[in-house]
Design an enzyme around this catalytic site. Structure first.
Site, PDB file in Angstrom:
ATOM      1  N   SER A  17      -2.563   1.120  -4.682  1.00  8.81           N
ATOM      2  CA  SER A  17      -3.184   2.248  -3.994  1.00  8.81           C
ATOM      3  C   SER A  17      -4.528   2.599  -4.595  1.00  8.81           C
ATOM      4  O   SER A  17      -4.838   2.220  -5.733  1.00  8.81           O
ATOM      5  CB  SER A  17      -2.254   3.467  -4.097  1.00  8.81           C
ATOM      6  OG  SER A  17      -2.854   4.642  -3.616  1.00  8.81           O
ATOM      7  N   ALA A  18      -5.319   3.353  -3.840  1.00 13.97           N
ATOM      8  CA  ALA A  18      -6.556   3.918  -4.384  1.00 13.97           C
ATOM      9  C   ALA A  18      -6.260   5.099  -5.296  1.00 13.97           C
ATOM     10  O   ALA A  18      -7.141   5.577  -6.007  1.00 13.97           O
ATOM     11  CB  ALA A  18      -7.466   4.368  -3.246  1.00 13.97           C
ATOM     12  N   ASP A  63       0.859  -1.179   0.000  1.00 16.23           N
ATOM     13  CA  ASP A  63       0.000   0.000   0.000  1.00 16.23           C
ATOM     14  C   ASP A  63       0.904   1.241   0.000  1.00 16.23           C
ATOM     15  O   ASP A  63       2.110   1.157   0.261  1.00 16.23           O
ATOM     16  CB  ASP A  63      -0.884  -0.036   1.253  1.00 16.23           C
ATOM     17  CG  ASP A  63      -1.680   1.227   1.465  1.00 16.23           C
ATOM     18  OD1 ASP A  63      -2.385   1.631   0.529  1.00 16.23           O
ATOM     19  OD2 ASP A  63      -1.579   1.809   2.564  1.00 16.23           O
ATOM     20  N   ASN A  75      -8.938  -1.966   3.750  1.00 15.13           N
ATOM     21  CA  ASN A  75      -8.949  -2.408   2.353  1.00 15.13           C
ATOM     22  C   ASN A  75      -7.683  -3.191   1.989  1.00 15.13           C
ATOM     23  O   ASN A  75      -7.602  -3.793   0.924  1.00 15.13           O
ATOM     24  CB  ASN A  75      -9.147  -1.220   1.402  1.00 15.13           C
ATOM     25  CG  ASN A  75      -7.995  -0.234   1.440  1.00 15.13           C
ATOM     26  OD1 ASN A  75      -7.377  -0.024   2.477  1.00 15.13           O
ATOM     27  ND2 ASN A  75      -7.713   0.384   0.322  1.00 15.13           N
TER      28      ASN A  75
END
Length: 270
Positions: A45-46, A11, A221
């Site tokens: 990652s988002a 992440d 997440n």
């Protein structure tokens, strides 16, 4: 352990980056050692590809696949799609519903590497500061024309976002998944999208068994990929349930947690 780990997936926010959104020199140096061992390091990652690429360049991993939007789009150079999981047609229906019933919510559409929005407000300014990106401003009609849509990001006050989540739970959202990335950030992607999917796609891409993959993250997440990998490591700043579900826990993102974990479990150094 160095003979076992053949692939690393990490992440970014709250993990690779400090709370001030910075990379430490120690982490950059550690990644150089990882690269020297020819162990692929994937940033997941988002963020959009353009939000990930500058970080990947500083870490020297820009030539590796970049997993954007939590895996809705995996690119090979920040642009060329390697894997793509866009929202179904219901995504545009959602935009219309939100615009009608929640007009104060900030609508953000991510299509390939681009970020689009139809209004300028404080939420846009905050997101631009964090990601070092600038959105493309469009009319709402043009916003609806974007295709493919890899992610919707809905931003507002926490109470507004909670109300919106409750509303979405009453709708038939076939093939859509939504989750809070912050208390006031609601993200919507294809239901197939998750960091666990990133793990499986990257493990297959590099022909690495799951037991030889190390994953590291700091939030809910990240849990699916932490559980599915051979070695899942939670950051010291992760919520208690995330730490309890991980195989190992490292130091916080402000204490070089990633660098310490990689030195211990991959480089076999103190």
């Amino acid at each position: 352990m160095s003979n076992e780990i053949k692939l690393i997936i990490s992440d970014i926010d709250g993990t690779l980056l400090t709370s001030q959104h910075l990379l430490t020199k120690n982490l950059v140096q550690t990644l150089q050692e990882i690269q020297a061992l020819s162990i692929p390091f994937i940033a997941a990652s988002a963020r959009s590809p353009r939000g990930i690429l500058p970080i990947a360049q500083k870490l020297g991993i820009q030539n590796n696949p970049l997993a954007a939007y939590n895996g809705a789009l995996i690119t090979t150079d920040g642009n060329l799609p390697l894997f793509s999981h866009p929202l179904p047609a219901a995504g545009k229906k959602l935009l219309k519903l939100i615009k009608k019933f929640f007009p104060t919510i900030s609508l953000n559409v991510y299509s390939n590497a681009d970020w689009y929005t139809d209004s300028h407000n404080k939420w846009i300014e905050i997101e631009a500061t964090i990601t070092k990106m600038q959105p493309i401003f469009l009319s709402f009609a043009d916003l609806l024309r974007q295709d493919p849509i890899h992610k919707l990001l809905l931003i507002g006050d926490a109470v507004e976002i909670t109300t919106l989540m409750n509303f979405l739970n009453t709708q038939e959202l076939t093939d859509c998944a939504f989750y809070l990335s912050k208390e006031n950030y609601l993200e919507i992607t294809h239901k197939q999208v998750s960091k666990e999917t990133v793990l499986h796609e990257m493990a297959n891409f590099y022909a690495v068994p799951l037991q030889n993959v190390l994953t590291i993250g700091d939030n809910y997440n990240d849990l699916p990929m932490l559980k599915a990998a051979g070695l899942g490591i939670a950051m010291g700043n992760a919520p208690a349930p995330v730490k309890e579900s991980a195989d190992k826990v490292t130091a916080t993102n402000d204490q070089d947690g990633v660098a310490k974990a990689l030195k211990k479990y991959v480089l076999d150094s103190p």
